[in-house]
Design a protein around this motif. Structure first.
Motif, PDB file in Angstrom:
ATOM      1  N   HIS A  27       0.866  -1.171   0.000  1.00  0.00           N
ATOM      2  CA  HIS A  27       0.000   0.000   0.000  1.00  0.00           C
ATOM      3  C   HIS A  27       0.904   1.223   0.000  1.00  0.00           C
ATOM      4  O   HIS A  27       1.837   1.312   0.808  1.00  0.00           O
ATOM      5  CB  HIS A  27      -0.894  -0.011   1.242  1.00  0.00           C
ATOM      6  CG  HIS A  27      -1.823   1.143   1.290  1.00  0.00           C
ATOM      7  ND1 HIS A  27      -1.501   2.320   1.929  1.00  0.00           N
ATOM      8  CD2 HIS A  27      -3.058   1.326   0.778  1.00  0.00           C
ATOM      9  CE1 HIS A  27      -2.505   3.161   1.809  1.00  0.00           C
ATOM     10  NE2 HIS A  27      -3.465   2.582   1.111  1.00  0.00           N
ATOM     11  N   SER A  52       2.479   6.691  -6.231  1.00  0.00           N
ATOM     12  CA  SER A  52       1.021   6.857  -6.153  1.00  0.00           C
ATOM     13  C   SER A  52       0.633   8.250  -6.659  1.00  0.00           C
ATOM     14  O   SER A  52       1.362   9.217  -6.440  1.00  0.00           O
ATOM     15  CB  SER A  52       0.546   6.653  -4.711  1.00  0.00           C
ATOM     16  OG  SER A  52       1.174   7.567  -3.856  1.00  0.00           O
ATOM     17  N   ALA A  89      -3.736   7.734  -2.015  1.00  0.00           N
ATOM     18  CA  ALA A  89      -3.168   6.414  -1.718  1.00  0.00           C
ATOM     19  C   ALA A  89      -3.423   5.456  -2.876  1.00  0.00           C
ATOM     20  O   ALA A  89      -4.352   5.638  -3.675  1.00  0.00           O
ATOM     21  CB  ALA A  89      -3.776   5.872  -0.439  1.00  0.00           C
ATOM     22  N   GLN A 133      -5.396  -0.708  -6.365  1.00  0.00           N
ATOM     23  CA  GLN A 133      -6.274   0.368  -5.890  1.00  0.00           C
ATOM     24  C   GLN A 133      -5.627   1.697  -6.236  1.00  0.00           C
ATOM     25  O   GLN A 133      -4.404   1.840  -6.153  1.00  0.00           O
ATOM     26  CB  GLN A 133      -6.448   0.245  -4.378  1.00  0.00           C
ATOM     27  CG  GLN A 133      -7.239   1.345  -3.736  1.00  0.00           C
ATOM     28  CD  GLN A 133      -7.234   1.227  -2.214  1.00  0.00           C
ATOM     29  OE1 GLN A 133      -6.707   0.287  -1.651  1.00  0.00           O
ATOM     30  NE2 GLN A 133      -7.813   2.204  -1.562  1.00  0.00           N
ATOM     31  N   ALA A 173      -2.557   0.991  -4.051  1.00  0.00           N
ATOM     32  CA  ALA A 173      -2.006  -0.318  -3.716  1.00  0.00           C
ATOM     33  C   ALA A 173      -1.541  -0.966  -5.000  1.00  0.00           C
ATOM     34  O   ALA A 173      -2.223  -0.884  -6.025  1.00  0.00           O
ATOM     35  CB  ALA A 173      -3.049  -1.191  -3.022  1.00  0.00           C
TER      36      ALA A 173
END
Length: 76
Positions: free
Chosen positions: A11, A66, A70, A32, A72
């Motif tokens: 992450h 990123s 945030a 993500q 992942a």
């Protein structure tokens, strides 16, 4: 902060960078969020949205950052 990872998942916080060393042949998947990828010795950068994948082509250093919050990522 810079993280180093050979395979697995991680992450990333907003604007956090993952450093991949000699990752040629590794597939990066945005699990993500969105990520920006730049490979050493490649003229073009890659942006992946969630669900997108990209296979690294170069040895050397690749940076995965990123974008807009945030994210992942998984490396395989």
């Amino acid at each position: 902060m810079t993280l180093e990872l050979k395979n697995g998942s991680v992450h990333l916080g907003p604007n956090q960078t993952l450093k991949v060393v000699d990752g040629a042949g590794t597939t990066v998947t945005a699990v993500q969020g969105s990520v920006w990828i730049t490979e050493e010795n490649r003229p073009n950068d890659i942006v992946l949205e969630a669900g997108g994948s990209y296979r690294l082509r170069e040895r050397g250093v690749t940076l995965v950052n990123s974008l807009g919050g945030a994210a992942a990522v998984a490396l395989a």
